[in-house]
Every structure is written in C-alpha cells, then in structure tokens.
Enzyme design. Structure first.
Site, mmCIF file in Angstrom:
data_model
loop_
_atom_site.group_PDB
_atom_site.id
_atom_site.type_symbol
_atom_site.label_atom_id
_atom_site.label_comp_id
_atom_site.label_asym_id
_atom_site.label_seq_id
_atom_site.Cartn_x
_atom_site.Cartn_y
_atom_site.Cartn_z
ATOM 1 N N TYR A 67 0.823 -1.205 0.000
ATOM 2 C CA TYR A 67 0.000 0.000 0.000
ATOM 3 C C TYR A 67 0.860 1.261 0.000
ATOM 4 O O TYR A 67 1.456 1.629 1.006
ATOM 5 C CB TYR A 67 -0.941 0.021 1.211
ATOM 6 C CG TYR A 67 -1.833 -1.182 1.345
ATOM 7 C CD1 TYR A 67 -2.197 -1.943 0.229
ATOM 8 C CD2 TYR A 67 -2.335 -1.569 2.584
ATOM 9 C CE1 TYR A 67 -3.034 -3.050 0.353
ATOM 10 C CE2 TYR A 67 -3.171 -2.671 2.705
ATOM 11 C CZ TYR A 67 -3.506 -3.409 1.587
ATOM 12 O OH TYR A 67 -4.324 -4.512 1.721
ATOM 13 N N HIS A 151 0.263 -12.228 1.494
ATOM 14 C CA HIS A 151 -0.487 -11.273 0.684
ATOM 15 C C HIS A 151 -0.520 -11.694 -0.783
ATOM 16 O O HIS A 151 0.514 -11.704 -1.462
ATOM 17 C CB HIS A 151 0.151 -9.886 0.809
ATOM 18 C CG HIS A 151 -0.753 -8.767 0.399
ATOM 19 N ND1 HIS A 151 -0.327 -7.455 0.296
ATOM 20 C CD2 HIS A 151 -2.070 -8.748 0.081
ATOM 21 C CE1 HIS A 151 -1.338 -6.691 -0.061
ATOM 22 N NE2 HIS A 151 -2.404 -7.461 -0.212
#
Length: 341
Positions: A67, A151
C-alpha cells in the site's frame, strides 16, 4: 463481546481470531486509502482518518508494504505510536519486498498516487517472509504486529505453502507474532489455507458482499467447521456499494452495467426503508458466524465517521426480506439478525 476501552473513544464489539487469543474490533480500519489509493492523500488528512477511527472505537488496523510502497505502514505507525500498544490489534502482510528504485515517476500503475521510490519484488521464501516483517516493523516504528498475512500468493501458491507458511508458523511459535493467515481476493486458495494449515484467520476481499457471495461455496463453511475466522475486506466492492452511480468502481475497475443496475436496485430497496445501502453492506457479512471483522478503507475523518455511523445503524429484518423477495439476495444466504453486529 464488547471490549472495555480505557484510553479514549467509544467501545466497539470485538471478536477473537480462531483460537489465537487475538481480538479484533468488529469494524476494522483498512489503511490502503490513506496511502494514496487512486488519488493523493495528505499527511494531516491521513492522520485525521486514523484519529477518527480511534475515536469511533476501532481497535483493529490493517496495512501492507504494497500500500503506497510502504507509505501506509509509515503513516499508520506514526498515527498509532502514542496509543497504548496493548489496546489495539495490528496486521500487516508479507510476500512483496520493497526494493529502492531511482527511475522516478509515480506508482499509479499499481493504484497508488505516490512517487515510485521503490519497486515491488514477489518473495514467498522463508527468508523473504522474515525480511519483509523486519522491514515492516522498521516502517511502522512499532515493536510488534499481532497478525501477519501472506499477501496475494495467487501465482506463488506452492512456494507460499512450502516455504512462506512454515516461516510464519515458526514466527508464531517463537512468539514474534501472535496470529498468522493469508489475505486474497479469491476463495479457493484461502479455503486450502484453512483446511491444510494451522492459520488462525484469513482475509477475504470482495468475495462476500451484498453483490456476491462466492465465499459461501467453501471458504466460510470451512472456517466455521475448523473454528477459524474470516476477516471481510472490500465490503463495498471497491466503491460500487458505497455510491452506485455511473462511473462507480468494482474490483478496482469501472463497474459492469449489470452490476451497477443491481446495486441501484438494492439501494432503492434499502433507502425506501430509511436504511442507506452502505449500512446494509456493512452489516451483511455478519450474518455468517465465521466473520470476525469487516475492514473499511477510508481516506478522511469524514469517511471514517460515516462508516461508524452506518455500522451503528440498525438494519431491520424487513430490509433483508425485501432484498430476497426481489431476487437481489439468494434464499440460502445467512442474514444478520437486525441488530448492531
């Protein structure tokens, strides 16, 4: 269960992730947006969003190196640094190593309006897991994270199961982290993590919402059967269920016309009964007992306060019944009981 809060802000219901002893507030804060997801977000605006979440009683915060090329972790860590560390639960992710990059430009191709100071390198090796966590702790400026998730291992599944997962299991056994799991936008591999490993929880984004319930095909029943937890992300399907208007996004792209029309019909049903569609979308996942928390991404304090308001707004049974009667929700989908989750 409602966890008492002694450090300011309202209390929210909390739930334990599987048998880990790690609790999460039923409403969680997804920190991708404060790292410039789609458009730039200033430091003060990002900090105000985290502060508003705390004041609303949110005690579960989720981030990732992906992010904003680490910006999310840096901003979240800075905003939480003065909070009592035992009063909140923090998750981050592994699988992408950030490597310095001097080519200039921006990161918009990956969805973030930040300078391209680094590039991402996939790494689901055991060493990659440990390095990623160490780097995350440095960016966060905190002494620990509570939950670590693999992830998006979609294209790296075998390495994730063979190398990354055992590394996480070892870190948990050593007490470095308290809970482990995986976070993805699909359900099949997440179900395998639940059934074939000893993860505590999985984060499923976008696959259990008012618009689609693919997680019911295996993921949620499997979680319930083995006593593990599911965290639901993408509850607004990238924005379509927050504001179903032309140009709305779905799965990070322009929403298909048929889904836009379906969302508009849903909004008509809920608003006729004085319930915003956002409230119904937030409440819906809690109809299934395996769901521990719903993550909401917000880029501003106003968006956080709106999410908290919708979370606390009761959704009468008549709303769910009307959605079913109009064919907008399948008959077999479990529904909330009409109270606040």
């Amino acid at each position: 269960m409602t966890r008492p809060d002694a450090s300011g802000g309202a209390a929210l219901p909390s739930r334990t992730l599987g048998r880990s002893g790690v609790s999460v507030s039923a409403l969680g804060f997804g920190a991708a947006a404060v790292a410039g997801l789609y458009e730039e977000v200033g430091e003060q605006e990002a900090a105000a969003a985290v502060d508003a979440a705390w004041e609303a009683g949110v005690r579960y915060f989720d981030t990732a190196p992906h992010y904003g090329l680490g910006l999310s972790e840096r901003r979240l860590g800075e905003a939480l640094r003065t909070r009592p560390r035992d009063d909140f639960t923090l998750s981050t992710k592994v699988g992408r190593i950030l490597v310095p990059h001097e080519g200039g430009g921006d990161d918009l191709a990956q969805g973030f309006a930040v300078p391209a100071t680094h590039r991402r390198r996939w790494d689901f090796s055991a060493d990659g897991v440990r390095r990623s966590l160490e780097d995350s702790l440095t960016r966060l400026g905190l002494d620990r994270v509570d939950l670590v998730l693999l992830h998006d291992p979609d294209d790296h599944g075998e390495q994730a199961f063979r190398e990354a997962y055992p590394a996480l299991e070892e870190l948990r056994s050593q007490g470095v982290v308290r809970a482990i799991g995986a976070g993805m936008n699909q359900t099949r591999m997440l179900t395998r993590f639940l059934t074939d490993t000893d993860v505590d929880a999985v984060l499923c984004a976008g696959r259990y919402t008012l618009l689609e319930q693919g997680a019911l095909d295996g993921l949620l029943p499997s979680a319930a059967a083995v006593g593990k937890s599911v965290i639901v992300g993408g509850v607004f399907n990238s924005g379509l269920l927050a504001d179903p208007t032309p140009g709305a996004t779905y799965d990070y792209a322009a929403a298909p016309t048929d889904l836009l029309h379906r969302a508009v019909r849903m909004r008509d049903v809920t608003e006729t009964r004085s319930v915003p569609l956002r409230a119904a979308a937030l409440h819906f996942p809690f109809g299934h007992p395996a769901v521990a928390s719903v993550l909401v991404g917000a880029r501003s304090a106003a968006q956080v306060r709106d999410a908290a308001e919708q979370f606390h707004r009761p959704v009468p049974d008549a709303v769910w019944e009307a959605l079913r009667a109009r064919g907008l929700l399948p008959g077999e989908v479990p529904l909330p009981d009409g109270t606040v989750p």
